[in-house]
Scaffold this motif. Structure first.
Motif, PDB file in Angstrom:
ATOM      1  N   VAL A  62       0.942  -1.339   0.386  1.00 47.50           N
ATOM      2  CA  VAL A  62       0.173  -0.065  -0.140  1.00 47.50           C
ATOM      3  C   VAL A  62       0.700   1.240  -0.247  1.00 47.50           C
ATOM      4  CG1 VAL A  62      -1.555   1.469   1.280  1.00 47.50           C
ATOM      5  CG2 VAL A  62      -1.819  -1.213   1.314  1.00 47.50           C
ATOM      6  N   VAL A  63       0.855   1.735  -1.443  1.00 53.29           N
ATOM      7  CA  VAL A  63       1.081   3.512  -1.123  1.00 53.29           C
ATOM      8  C   VAL A  63       0.442   4.510  -0.679  1.00 53.29           C
ATOM      9  CG1 VAL A  63       3.512   1.872  -2.168  1.00 53.29           C
ATOM     10  CG2 VAL A  63       1.253   3.443  -4.072  1.00 53.29           C
ATOM     11  N   LEU A  64      -0.817   4.210  -1.139  1.00 53.30           N
ATOM     12  CA  LEU A  64      -1.738   5.841  -0.861  1.00 53.30           C
ATOM     13  C   LEU A  64      -2.952   4.939  -0.089  1.00 53.30           C
ATOM     14  CD1 LEU A  64      -1.998   8.087  -3.460  1.00 53.30           C
ATOM     15  CD2 LEU A  64      -4.023   7.390  -2.657  1.00 53.30           C
ATOM     16  N   GLN A  65      -4.026   6.143   0.478  1.00 51.44           N
ATOM     17  CA  GLN A  65      -4.720   5.248   1.348  1.00 51.44           C
ATOM     18  C   GLN A  65      -5.804   6.320   0.999  1.00 51.44           C
ATOM     19  OE1 GLN A  65      -3.537   3.452   4.807  1.00 51.44           O
ATOM     20  NE2 GLN A  65      -3.940   5.087   5.883  1.00 51.44           N
ATOM     21  N   GLU A  66      -6.748   6.761   0.423  1.00 54.09           N
ATOM     22  CA  GLU A  66      -7.708   7.911   0.633  1.00 54.09           C
ATOM     23  C   GLU A  66      -8.433   8.810   1.372  1.00 54.09           C
ATOM     24  OE1 GLU A  66     -12.310   8.686  -2.083  1.00 54.09           O
ATOM     25  OE2 GLU A  66     -11.618   6.665  -2.223  1.00 54.09           O
ATOM     26  N   GLY A  67      -8.512   7.670   3.105  1.00 52.25           N
ATOM     27  CA  GLY A  67      -8.703   7.865   4.327  1.00 52.25           C
ATOM     28  C   GLY A  67      -8.088   7.887   5.291  1.00 52.25           C
ATOM     29  N   ARG A  68      -7.714   8.559   6.621  1.00 49.13           N
ATOM     30  CA  ARG A  68      -6.998   7.951   7.856  1.00 49.13           C
ATOM     31  C   ARG A  68      -6.415   6.839   7.660  1.00 49.13           C
ATOM     32  NH1 ARG A  68      -7.939  13.394  10.680  1.00 49.13           N
ATOM     33  NH2 ARG A  68     -10.039  13.671  10.161  1.00 49.13           N
ATOM     34  N   THR A  69      -7.419   5.913   7.651  1.00 45.72           N
ATOM     35  CA  THR A  69      -6.933   4.397   7.535  1.00 45.72           C
ATOM     36  C   THR A  69      -7.365   3.741   6.563  1.00 45.72           C
ATOM     37  OG1 THR A  69      -9.189   3.765   8.576  1.00 45.72           O
ATOM     38  CG2 THR A  69      -7.538   4.943  10.490  1.00 45.72           C
ATOM     39  N   PRO A  70      -7.073   2.433   6.239  1.00 42.60           N
ATOM     40  CA  PRO A  70      -7.022   1.915   5.018  1.00 42.60           C
ATOM     41  C   PRO A  70      -8.336   1.651   5.112  1.00 42.60           C
ATOM     42  CG  PRO A  70      -5.341   0.563   6.311  1.00 42.60           C
ATOM     43  CD  PRO A  70      -5.611   2.054   7.500  1.00 42.60           C
ATOM     44  N   ALA A  71      -9.246   1.215   6.127  1.00 48.65           N
ATOM     45  CA  ALA A  71     -10.678   1.460   5.991  1.00 48.65           C
ATOM     46  C   ALA A  71     -11.556   2.173   5.319  1.00 48.65           C
ATOM     47  CB  ALA A  71     -11.636   0.401   7.134  1.00 48.65           C
ATOM     48  N   ASP A  72     -11.128   3.447   5.450  1.00 51.98           N
ATOM     49  CA  ASP A  72     -11.343   4.290   4.700  1.00 51.98           C
ATOM     50  C   ASP A  72     -11.744   4.815   3.469  1.00 51.98           C
ATOM     51  OD1 ASP A  72     -12.645   5.238   7.671  1.00 51.98           O
ATOM     52  OD2 ASP A  72     -10.879   6.601   7.804  1.00 51.98           O
ATOM     53  N   GLY A  73     -12.280   3.776   2.361  1.00 54.54           N
ATOM     54  CA  GLY A  73     -12.194   4.159   1.167  1.00 54.54           C
ATOM     55  C   GLY A  73     -11.364   3.196   0.536  1.00 54.54           C
ATOM     56  N   TYR A  74     -10.168   3.722  -0.143  1.00 59.38           N
ATOM     57  CA  TYR A  74      -9.726   2.747  -0.862  1.00 59.38           C
ATOM     58  C   TYR A  74      -8.319   2.939  -0.425  1.00 59.38           C
ATOM     59  CZ  TYR A  74     -13.279   2.398  -4.269  1.00 59.38           C
ATOM     60  OH  TYR A  74     -14.518   1.824  -5.086  1.00 59.38           O
ATOM     61  N   GLN A  90      -9.793  -2.426   1.416  1.00 61.31           N
ATOM     62  CA  GLN A  90      -9.942  -3.395   2.692  1.00 61.31           C
ATOM     63  C   GLN A  90     -11.141  -4.847   3.087  1.00 61.31           C
ATOM     64  OE1 GLN A  90      -9.235  -1.371   6.424  1.00 61.31           O
ATOM     65  NE2 GLN A  90      -7.562  -3.015   6.888  1.00 61.31           N
ATOM     66  N   VAL A  91     -10.889  -6.297   3.105  1.00 63.87           N
ATOM     67  CA  VAL A  91     -12.266  -6.772   3.835  1.00 63.87           C
ATOM     68  C   VAL A  91     -12.399  -6.939   4.777  1.00 63.87           C
ATOM     69  CG1 VAL A  91     -12.898  -9.097   3.622  1.00 63.87           C
ATOM     70  CG2 VAL A  91     -11.734  -7.404   1.040  1.00 63.87           C
ATOM     71  N   ARG A  92     -10.889  -7.150   6.205  1.00 64.27           N
ATOM     72  CA  ARG A  92     -11.025  -7.605   7.160  1.00 64.27           C
ATOM     73  C   ARG A  92      -9.378  -7.252   7.127  1.00 64.27           C
ATOM     74  NH1 ARG A  92     -12.010 -11.721   5.703  1.00 64.27           N
ATOM     75  NH2 ARG A  92     -11.532 -13.355   5.797  1.00 64.27           N
ATOM     76  N   GLY A  93      -8.935  -6.221   8.418  1.00 64.94           N
ATOM     77  CA  GLY A  93      -7.516  -6.762   8.661  1.00 64.94           C
ATOM     78  C   GLY A  93      -6.378  -6.363   7.526  1.00 64.94           C
ATOM     79  N   ARG A  94      -5.842  -7.120   7.559  1.00 62.20           N
ATOM     80  CA  ARG A  94      -4.525  -7.086   6.439  1.00 62.20           C
ATOM     81  C   ARG A  94      -4.698  -7.543   5.243  1.00 62.20           C
ATOM     82  NH1 ARG A  94      -0.756 -10.027   6.501  1.00 62.20           N
ATOM     83  NH2 ARG A  94       0.804  -8.924   4.762  1.00 62.20           N
ATOM     84  N   ASP A  95      -6.143  -8.115   5.308  1.00 62.34           N
ATOM     85  CA  ASP A  95      -6.779  -8.157   3.927  1.00 62.34           C
ATOM     86  C   ASP A  95      -7.561  -7.726   2.636  1.00 62.34           C
ATOM     87  OD1 ASP A  95      -6.019 -10.975   5.026  1.00 62.34           O
ATOM     88  OD2 ASP A  95      -8.000 -11.765   5.672  1.00 62.34           O
ATOM     89  N   TYR A  96      -7.275  -7.846   1.500  1.00 65.99           N
ATOM     90  CA  TYR A  96      -7.958  -6.861   1.004  1.00 65.99           C
ATOM     91  C   TYR A  96      -8.032  -7.282  -0.595  1.00 65.99           C
ATOM     92  CZ  TYR A  96      -5.318  -2.572   3.533  1.00 65.99           C
ATOM     93  OH  TYR A  96      -5.438  -2.355   4.586  1.00 65.99           O
ATOM     94  N   THR A  97      -8.997  -6.942  -1.326  1.00 63.58           N
ATOM     95  CA  THR A  97      -9.372  -6.944  -2.757  1.00 63.58           C
ATOM     96  C   THR A  97      -9.331  -6.168  -3.811  1.00 63.58           C
ATOM     97  OG1 THR A  97     -11.232  -8.869  -1.559  1.00 63.58           O
ATOM     98  CG2 THR A  97     -11.701  -8.407  -3.926  1.00 63.58           C
ATOM     99  N   LEU A  98      -8.137  -6.233  -4.350  1.00 57.77           N
ATOM    100  CA  LEU A  98      -7.687  -5.898  -5.820  1.00 57.77           C
ATOM    101  C   LEU A  98      -9.470  -5.396  -6.521  1.00 57.77           C
ATOM    102  CD1 LEU A  98      -5.917  -4.653  -7.156  1.00 57.77           C
ATOM    103  CD2 LEU A  98      -5.909  -6.627  -8.655  1.00 57.77           C
ATOM    104  N   VAL A  99      -9.377  -3.999  -6.610  1.00 56.15           N
ATOM    105  CA  VAL A  99     -10.798  -3.871  -7.550  1.00 56.15           C
ATOM    106  C   VAL A  99     -10.097  -3.454  -8.972  1.00 56.15           C
ATOM    107  CG1 VAL A  99     -12.395  -1.648  -7.722  1.00 56.15           C
ATOM    108  CG2 VAL A  99     -12.072  -2.783  -5.409  1.00 56.15           C
ATOM    109  N   CYS A 100      -8.640  -2.690  -8.770  1.00 57.35           N
ATOM    110  CA  CYS A 100      -8.500  -1.993 -10.221  1.00 57.35           C
ATOM    111  C   CYS A 100      -7.506  -2.829 -10.166  1.00 57.35           C
ATOM    112  CB  CYS A 100      -9.046  -1.227 -10.881  1.00 57.35           C
ATOM    113  SG  CYS A 100      -8.903  -0.425 -12.547  1.00 57.35           S
ATOM    114  N   ARG A 101      -7.083  -3.233 -12.130  1.00 53.65           N
ATOM    115  CA  ARG A 101      -5.052  -2.805 -12.292  1.00 53.65           C
ATOM    116  C   ARG A 101      -5.110  -1.960 -12.751  1.00 53.65           C
ATOM    117  NH1 ARG A 101      -3.497  -9.304 -12.778  1.00 53.65           N
ATOM    118  NH2 ARG A 101      -1.628  -8.088 -14.112  1.00 53.65           N
ATOM    119  N   ALA A 102      -3.628  -1.586 -12.798  1.00 59.09           N
ATOM    120  CA  ALA A 102      -3.290  -0.389 -13.545  1.00 59.09           C
ATOM    121  C   ALA A 102      -1.593  -0.344 -14.360  1.00 59.09           C
ATOM    122  CB  ALA A 102      -3.598   0.756 -12.696  1.00 59.09           C
ATOM    123  N   ASP A 103      -1.342   0.115 -15.374  1.00 54.93           N
ATOM    124  CA  ASP A 103      -0.046  -0.269 -15.111  1.00 54.93           C
ATOM    125  C   ASP A 103       0.795   1.073 -14.948  1.00 54.93           C
ATOM    126  OD1 ASP A 103      -0.392   1.737 -17.122  1.00 54.93           O
ATOM    127  OD2 ASP A 103      -0.599   0.799 -19.196  1.00 54.93           O
TER     128      ASP A 103
END
Length: 112
Positions: A62-74, A90-103
């Motif tokens: 993770v290099v950028l987070q939209e909110g104050r915590t990973p659970a706030d947004g993407y 973020q799904v829960r804890g350290r588990d995340y789901t990829l929404v979109c890939r980019a180059d």
């Protein structure tokens, strides 16, 4: 150095290289080139589910987070194994789901 064994310093360097490319991006989430640095975080590793039913979850940075915590947004992530960027939620804890890939980092921000 193998891309699969990158450390925090290596990831920060990758982010700086991406920013130096000066690619345009248009984030509908209020992130602009002027305020981008407010959203960058100290890189940390998480487990990402690629959500493609074939690939097992794997570690990404993770290099950028939209909110104050990973659970706030993407969050914007970098995959050192395949060298792609993307954004995830973020799904829960350290588990995340990829929404979109980019180059690129800019493409990931624009896709958000």
């Amino acid at each position: 150095r193998s891309s699969a064994f990158m450390n925090t310093r290596d990831i920060k360097q990758m982010v700086q290289q991406e920013l130096a490319r000066n690619e345009p991006f248009d984030s509908s989430h209020g992130i602009t080139r002027q305020n981008l640095h407010e959203f960058l975080v100290e890189p940390f590793s998480v487990r990402i589910d690629l959500d493609d039913t074939k690939s097992p979850p794997r570690e990404m940075w993770v290099v950028l987070q939209e909110g104050r915590t990973p659970a706030d947004g993407y969050v914007v992530v970098y995959d050192p194994t395949t060298q792609f960027w993307g954004f995830a939620e973020q799904v829960r804890g350290r588990d995340y789901t990829l929404v979109c890939r980019a180059d690129s980092l800019a493409t990931a921000l624009s896709s958000m």
